[in-house]
Scaffold this active site. Structure first.
Site, PDB file in Angstrom:
ATOM      1  N   ARG A 110       0.844  -1.188   0.000  1.00  0.00           N
ATOM      2  CA  ARG A 110       0.000   0.000   0.000  1.00  0.00           C
ATOM      3  C   ARG A 110       0.880   1.239   0.000  1.00  0.00           C
ATOM      4  O   ARG A 110       1.887   1.308   0.722  1.00  0.00           O
ATOM      5  CB  ARG A 110      -0.914   0.027   1.244  1.00  0.00           C
ATOM      6  CG  ARG A 110      -2.100  -0.923   1.157  1.00  0.00           C
ATOM      7  CD  ARG A 110      -3.099  -0.503   0.084  1.00  0.00           C
ATOM      8  NE  ARG A 110      -4.245  -1.391  -0.022  1.00  0.00           N
ATOM      9  CZ  ARG A 110      -4.362  -2.402  -0.891  1.00  0.00           C
ATOM     10  NH1 ARG A 110      -3.368  -2.671  -1.734  1.00  0.00           N
ATOM     11  NH2 ARG A 110      -5.461  -3.130  -0.949  1.00  0.00           N
ATOM     12  N   ASP A 125       4.565  -0.232  -7.037  1.00  0.00           N
ATOM     13  CA  ASP A 125       3.284  -0.565  -7.675  1.00  0.00           C
ATOM     14  C   ASP A 125       2.148   0.222  -7.034  1.00  0.00           C
ATOM     15  O   ASP A 125       1.052   0.264  -7.573  1.00  0.00           O
ATOM     16  CB  ASP A 125       3.007  -2.071  -7.536  1.00  0.00           C
ATOM     17  CG  ASP A 125       1.749  -2.471  -8.288  1.00  0.00           C
ATOM     18  OD1 ASP A 125       1.653  -2.144  -9.490  1.00  0.00           O
ATOM     19  OD2 ASP A 125       0.838  -3.071  -7.679  1.00  0.00           O
ATOM     20  N   GLU A 169      -2.369   7.613  -4.767  1.00  0.00           N
ATOM     21  CA  GLU A 169      -2.327   7.085  -6.137  1.00  0.00           C
ATOM     22  C   GLU A 169      -3.624   7.334  -6.902  1.00  0.00           C
ATOM     23  O   GLU A 169      -3.618   7.396  -8.134  1.00  0.00           O
ATOM     24  CB  GLU A 169      -2.001   5.582  -6.123  1.00  0.00           C
ATOM     25  CG  GLU A 169      -3.086   4.713  -5.513  1.00  0.00           C
ATOM     26  CD  GLU A 169      -2.654   3.248  -5.358  1.00  0.00           C
ATOM     27  OE1 GLU A 169      -1.473   2.994  -5.053  1.00  0.00           O
ATOM     28  OE2 GLU A 169      -3.526   2.373  -5.540  1.00  0.00           O
ATOM     29  N   HIS A 227      -0.594   0.103  -9.767  1.00  0.00           N
ATOM     30  CA  HIS A 227      -1.301  -0.851  -8.893  1.00  0.00           C
ATOM     31  C   HIS A 227      -1.774  -2.047  -9.726  1.00  0.00           C
ATOM     32  O   HIS A 227      -2.934  -2.475  -9.634  1.00  0.00           O
ATOM     33  CB  HIS A 227      -2.479  -0.167  -8.177  1.00  0.00           C
ATOM     34  CG  HIS A 227      -2.870  -0.842  -6.891  1.00  0.00           C
ATOM     35  ND1 HIS A 227      -3.273  -0.150  -5.776  1.00  0.00           N
ATOM     36  CD2 HIS A 227      -2.920  -2.154  -6.544  1.00  0.00           C
ATOM     37  CE1 HIS A 227      -3.560  -1.000  -4.800  1.00  0.00           C
ATOM     38  NE2 HIS A 227      -3.351  -2.231  -5.255  1.00  0.00           N
TER      39      HIS A 227
HETATM   40  P1  NAD Z   1      -1.482 -11.579   4.524  1.00  0.00           P
HETATM   41  O1  NAD Z   1      -2.514 -11.134   5.485  1.00  0.00           O
HETATM   42  O2  NAD Z   1      -1.477 -12.976   4.057  1.00  0.00           O
HETATM   43  O3  NAD Z   1      -0.042 -11.256   5.124  1.00  0.00           O
HETATM   44  C1  NAD Z   1       0.274 -10.066   5.769  1.00  0.00           C
HETATM   45  C2  NAD Z   1       1.361 -10.357   6.784  1.00  0.00           C
HETATM   46  O4  NAD Z   1       1.751  -9.125   7.360  1.00  0.00           O
HETATM   47  C3  NAD Z   1       0.910 -11.274   7.926  1.00  0.00           C
HETATM   48  O5  NAD Z   1       1.808 -12.360   8.055  1.00  0.00           O
HETATM   49  C4  NAD Z   1       0.911 -10.368   9.153  1.00  0.00           C
HETATM   50  O6  NAD Z   1       1.288 -11.052  10.330  1.00  0.00           O
HETATM   51  C5  NAD Z   1       1.973  -9.361   8.740  1.00  0.00           C
HETATM   52  N1  NAD Z   1       1.908  -8.089   9.441  1.00  0.00           N
HETATM   53  C6  NAD Z   1       0.806  -7.382   9.774  1.00  0.00           C
HETATM   54  N2  NAD Z   1       1.165  -6.238  10.364  1.00  0.00           N
HETATM   55  C7  NAD Z   1       2.515  -6.213  10.399  1.00  0.00           C
HETATM   56  C8  NAD Z   1       3.470  -5.284  10.880  1.00  0.00           C
HETATM   57  N3  NAD Z   1       3.100  -4.122  11.420  1.00  0.00           N
HETATM   58  N4  NAD Z   1       4.780  -5.599  10.760  1.00  0.00           N
HETATM   59  C9  NAD Z   1       5.160  -6.755  10.210  1.00  0.00           C
HETATM   60  N5  NAD Z   1       4.296  -7.677   9.740  1.00  0.00           N
HETATM   61  C10 NAD Z   1       2.998  -7.410   9.817  1.00  0.00           C
HETATM   62  O7  NAD Z   1      -1.593 -10.569   3.295  1.00  0.00           O
HETATM   63  P2  NAD Z   1      -1.029 -10.786   1.821  1.00  0.00           P
HETATM   64  O8  NAD Z   1      -2.028 -11.521   1.002  1.00  0.00           O
HETATM   65  O9  NAD Z   1       0.365 -11.277   1.888  1.00  0.00           O
HETATM   66  O10 NAD Z   1      -1.073  -9.265   1.298  1.00  0.00           O
HETATM   67  C11 NAD Z   1      -0.286  -8.261   1.879  1.00  0.00           C
HETATM   68  C12 NAD Z   1      -0.753  -6.905   1.386  1.00  0.00           C
HETATM   69  O11 NAD Z   1      -0.479  -6.777  -0.008  1.00  0.00           O
HETATM   70  C13 NAD Z   1      -2.272  -6.696   1.458  1.00  0.00           C
HETATM   71  O12 NAD Z   1      -2.693  -6.289   2.737  1.00  0.00           O
HETATM   72  C14 NAD Z   1      -2.506  -5.624   0.428  1.00  0.00           C
HETATM   73  O13 NAD Z   1      -2.401  -4.351   1.027  1.00  0.00           O
HETATM   74  C15 NAD Z   1      -1.353  -5.813  -0.554  1.00  0.00           C
HETATM   75  N6  NAD Z   1      -1.808  -6.266  -1.872  1.00  0.00           N
HETATM   76  C16 NAD Z   1      -1.418  -5.554  -2.951  1.00  0.00           C
HETATM   77  C17 NAD Z   1      -1.786  -5.975  -4.218  1.00  0.00           C
HETATM   78  C18 NAD Z   1      -1.347  -5.244  -5.457  1.00  0.00           C
HETATM   79  O14 NAD Z   1      -1.913  -5.473  -6.537  1.00  0.00           O
HETATM   80  N7  NAD Z   1      -0.347  -4.397  -5.383  1.00  0.00           N
HETATM   81  C19 NAD Z   1      -2.585  -7.114  -4.361  1.00  0.00           C
HETATM   82  C20 NAD Z   1      -2.955  -7.810  -3.227  1.00  0.00           C
HETATM   83  C21 NAD Z   1      -2.548  -7.380  -1.980  1.00  0.00           C
HETATM   84  C1  COI Z   2      -5.683  -6.004  -3.220  1.00  0.00           C
HETATM   85  O1  COI Z   2      -6.168  -7.087  -3.598  1.00  0.00           O
HETATM   86  O2  COI Z   2      -5.664  -5.661  -2.024  1.00  0.00           O
HETATM   87  C2  COI Z   2      -5.108  -5.094  -4.209  1.00  0.00           C
HETATM   88  O3  COI Z   2      -4.323  -4.259  -3.844  1.00  0.00           O
HETATM   89  C3  COI Z   2      -5.547  -5.211  -5.628  1.00  0.00           C
HETATM   90  C4  COI Z   2      -6.327  -4.022  -6.112  1.00  0.00           C
HETATM   91  C5  COI Z   2      -7.151  -4.388  -7.331  1.00  0.00           C
HETATM   92  C6  COI Z   2      -7.196  -3.353  -5.093  1.00  0.00           C
END
Ligand code: NAD
Ligand code: COI
Length: 334
Positions: free
Chosen positions: A235, A259, A264, A297
């Protein structure tokens, strides 16, 4: 039974048609508009809504859904930081997300951003534009010589680690929760400070909370190695853009693969025709640098992910309407 979906794009429609064909007893209607106070009334007559957006879900929009008697909201993505839990609880909504639509999509993107920085691809691209087929000075670095700090070892962070180990990189990891497999491999360091101190590349894979907003700030950057690369596919608000720009200006930060960006929504999803036209000054500043790679993103944006996002979100919304408790209900009370 009727489900209404917001923000449906053309690329989602084949998966949506498939889901509809498999559920002939469920009426599905949709709009390309995201869920706002103006578009919320479109869900009238529906039992649940499915939605996806990176902009905030406003209380006004949720109040309209509430007045329409809708209780179930299913997002098609992972992150739910654009909801205020208080609003959801006050208005008695149950929320589901899609926690695992394809961690590989995002993990691969993060590793590709690292690779493009390590092998100085934007600089080579610029040389190619000038018909310059020489090597020097664009010498690269290899993954196996890098220590890569993975912040967050959840679904995405763990796939990042697997891929990086395939390249022979040394991985160190930090998470408030220790995954047993990563623990067994001895990859965890005790603090973010330690991860910052050791890492040539730092990649962020944690959710955004109030507590970690701008975790990458002047103080954190000061603890990092000179020339560090920072990758953010989580994020935008995890990084203080002013601190990032300052670090890039001084050379303390060698490059960044982004990303996601703070603010954004002021820029992404639109065509500006030239970097000079980007209206957000800080994003324009970043976009002009050859050692900063920005993607809109789009880390999630693969065929596999889109299919799974549609299927799981509609399955979850239907389950809620049918009075079941799917596993992916978001705990909005913590
Ligand atoms: P997840 O919940 O499986 O993993 C997140 C991890 O972060 C967990 O293991 C948790 O214990 C850890 N965590 C939480 N707070 C923390 C902190 N303060 N310090 C250290 N570790 C901490 O989530 P995920 O599926 O791996 O996704 C992670 C993030 O990626 C999502 O929350 C989302 O914001 C982002 N994301 C971005 C995209 C994209 O297209 N760019 C897509 C999907 C997700
Ligand atoms: C998420 O799945 O959290 C993402 O960041 C993807 C986006 C399409 C919102």
């Amino acid at each position: 039974m009727k489900i209404f979906a917001y923000g449906i794009r053309e690329d989602e429609q084949p998966a949506l048609k498939k889901w509809q064909a498999a559920h002939p007893d469920v009426e599905v209607a949709f709009t390309e508009y995201t869920l706002t106070a103006d578009s919320a009334h479109l869900a009238e007559g529906s039992n649940g809504v499915v939605t996806l957006q990176t902009s905030p879900y406003t209380r006004e929009a949720l109040e309209v859904l509430h007045q329409l008697g809708i209780k179930y909201i299913s997002i098609r993505n992972v992150g739910f930081d654009n909801f205020e839990f208080k609003d959801l609880n006050d208005l008695d909504f149950t929320l589901t997300n899609v926690p695992v639509y394809s961690p590989n999509a995002i993990a691969e993107h993060a590793v590709i951003l690292m690779g493009r920085l390590l092998r100085r691809v934007p600089e080579f691209d610029q040389k190619m534009d000038n018909g310059d087929f020489t090597w020097s000075p664009t010498i690269g670095k290899e993954y196996r010589e890098q220590t890569i700090g993975v912040v967050g070892t959840g679904h995405i962070g763990r796939v990042v680690i697997q891929i990086l180990q395939g390249f022979g990189a040394k991985v160190v990891a930090y998470d408030v929760y220790h995954n047993p497999d990563i623990e067994k491999q001895g990859l965890y360091v005790d603090s973010l400070e330690e991860l910052y101190k050791q890492s040539d590349i730092i990649t962020l894979h944690v959710p955004l909370f109030d507590s970690n907003k701008y975790m990458i700030n002047d103080e954190a950057i000061a603890q990092m190695k000179d020339g560090v690369y920072i990758i953010n596919c989580a994020r935008g608000e995890l990084i203080d853009t002013d601190a990032l720009i300052k670090g890039l200006d001084s050379g303390k930060i060698g490059g960044a693969g982004l990303d996601v960006l703070d603010d954004e929504n002021s820029v992404f999803g639109k065509v500006w025709s030239s970097v000079d036209n980007i209206p957000n000054e800080k994003i324009r500043n970043l976009a002009k640098r050859l050692n900063v790679i920005i993607t809109p993103h789009s880390a999630f944006y693969t065929e596999t992910a889109i299919h799974n996002m549609i299927t799981t979100s509609f399955d979850s919304n239907l389950a809620l309407i049918e009075g079941k408790k799917p596993q992916n209900i978001v705990d909005t009370h913590k």
